[in-house]
Motif scaffolding. Structure first.
Motif, PDB file in Angstrom:
ATOM      1  N   PHE A   6      -5.742  -2.298   5.716  1.00  0.00           N
ATOM      2  CA  PHE A   6      -4.388  -2.153   5.178  1.00  0.00           C
ATOM      3  C   PHE A   6      -3.487  -1.303   6.075  1.00  0.00           C
ATOM      4  O   PHE A   6      -2.307  -1.148   5.804  1.00  0.00           O
ATOM      5  N   PHE A   7      -4.073  -0.711   7.111  1.00  0.00           N
ATOM      6  CA  PHE A   7      -3.291   0.165   7.995  1.00  0.00           C
ATOM      7  C   PHE A   7      -3.413  -0.332   9.433  1.00  0.00           C
ATOM      8  O   PHE A   7      -4.458  -0.205  10.047  1.00  0.00           O
ATOM      9  N   ASN A  20      -0.226  -0.754  12.271  1.00  0.00           N
ATOM     10  CA  ASN A  20       0.598   0.231  12.970  1.00  0.00           C
ATOM     11  C   ASN A  20       1.883   0.601  12.226  1.00  0.00           C
ATOM     12  O   ASN A  20       2.576   1.527  12.617  1.00  0.00           O
ATOM     13  N   THR A  60       0.833  -1.201   0.000  1.00  0.00           N
ATOM     14  CA  THR A  60       0.000   0.000   0.000  1.00  0.00           C
ATOM     15  C   THR A  60       0.870   1.254   0.000  1.00  0.00           C
ATOM     16  O   THR A  60       0.621   2.206  -0.746  1.00  0.00           O
ATOM     17  N   MET A 120      -2.116   8.685   5.896  1.00  0.00           N
ATOM     18  CA  MET A 120      -2.998   7.836   5.090  1.00  0.00           C
ATOM     19  C   MET A 120      -4.057   7.135   5.927  1.00  0.00           C
ATOM     20  O   MET A 120      -5.211   7.034   5.540  1.00  0.00           O
TER      21      MET A 120
END
Ligand code: A3P
Length: 314
Positions: free
Chosen positions: A278-279, A281, A70, A259
């Motif tokens: 997708f996020f 840490n 990503t 993001m």
């Protein structure tokens, strides 16, 4: 047309029925030419291998899942399109997820067309894939198309992976089973070691064609790596641009905190996947919080064995 679709569907089912498969997180992974792929990946992967024609100007972002795809997609998109999209409040990365802007070739499944349309972007195509080197269509290696490969510490990939599949709501496989399968190479586009080694060796053989980046190094020296990426892609950042703040602007736009906190990445979706997944840490060495030492030791041992003599250290 519907006859044709039915025929293709039948061909797909026939192919799948000949492949070894493994139950995995509520679904199946199939072993295809030595690598494992999901039911969702298979049709698009086969089409990609058959029909994709690389162009000299193409750029492919290649990873195994959870290596930082990503992030790299965002950086490459911002870099390559900085003349069309200056970094301001209208930038596409502020309201679209990088996976929407840089599509993965194997997910372009030709559901309603005979062949997927690979010509959807402008003159310079920026695309992604998890396809291993050995399975790439010939035109990729035989053309001037550039490959940017991102690798990451295997223990961090594993832990990131575990959290990711849990966020998808698939909890059929226990942590121990998931680990055992991962060690045996059974993971999306795994064995992860073979995937990484293929591209690592290609980057040594053809440094103008394949650039191998490391997640850890990118985290440590983001500016250096961004500038290196820009040079590799043939769109170097000039001294004037740098003085005007271009490097910091791109890194800021693509940073984890920036993001993750965007509305599109908090509440948006990608098919049946939440962008939020997708996020997590974005830390280096976070495996320490989840991986008992015996498991870490086993992964280290496999990694040392597989990478022995390659010069690759992850
Ligand atoms: P963690 O689970 O360790 O946090 P992929 O993009 O290949 O699916 O990889 C996902 C991993 O990259 C996750 O790692 C995620 O948090 C991290 N990541 C996502 N966006 C990032 C960014 N902009 N900068 C750094 N890491 C990022």
């Amino acid at each position: 047309d519907s006859d044709l679709q039915e025929l293709m569907e039948q061909q797909r089912k026939n192919l799948l029925s000949t492949l070894p498969r493994q139950r995995w997180q509520g679904s199946y992974l199939y072993k295809y030419n030595g690598f494992w792929f999901s039911t969702m990946q298979m049709p698009g992967l086969v089409e990609f291998r058959k029909h994709f024609q690389a162009r000299d100007s193409d750029v492919l972002i290649i990873t195994t899942p959870k290596s930082g795809t990503t992030w790299l997609k965002a950086l490459a998109f911002a870099l390559m399109n900085r003349n069309i999209y200056p970094i301001n409040q209208n930038h596409p990365l502020l309201n679209q997820n990088p996976h929407t802007l840089v599509l993965n070739l194997e997910y372009l499944s030709p559901h309603d067309k005979q062949h997927p349309d690979y010509s959807f972007q402008g003159s310079r195509r920026l695309l992604g894939t998890h396809c291993p080197l050995a399975l790439l269509p010939e035109s990729v290696m035989n053309s001037g198309c550039k490959i940017v490969y991102l690798c990451r510490n295997i223990k961090d990939i594993f832990v990131s992976y575990w959290h990711f599949t849990n966020k998808l709501g698939s909890t059929e496989t226990s942590f121990e089973e998931f680990f055992d399968l991962f060690c045996k190479g059974v993971s999306l586009s795994g064995p992860v070691w073979d995937h990484v080694l293929g591209y690592w060796k290609a980057s040594l053989d053809k440094p103008q064609k394949v650039l191998c980046l490391k997640y850890e190094e990118m985290t440590q020296e983001p500016a250096f790596n961004l500038k290196h990426l820009a040079e590799f892609l043939g769109c170097p950042i000039s001294q004037e641009e740098e003085t005007a703040g271009a490097v910091d602007e791109i890194l800021g736009l693509c940073s984890f905190d920036q993001m993750r906190n965007l509305e599109v990445n908090k509440s948006g979706t990608l098919g049946n996947l939440r962008n939020h997944a997708f996020f997590r840490n974005g830390k280096v060495g976070d495996w320490k919080n989840d991986l008992p030492s015996e498991m870490a030791g086993r992964l280290d041992q496999i990694t040392a064995q597989k990478f022995h003599g390659s010069g690759l250290d992850l």
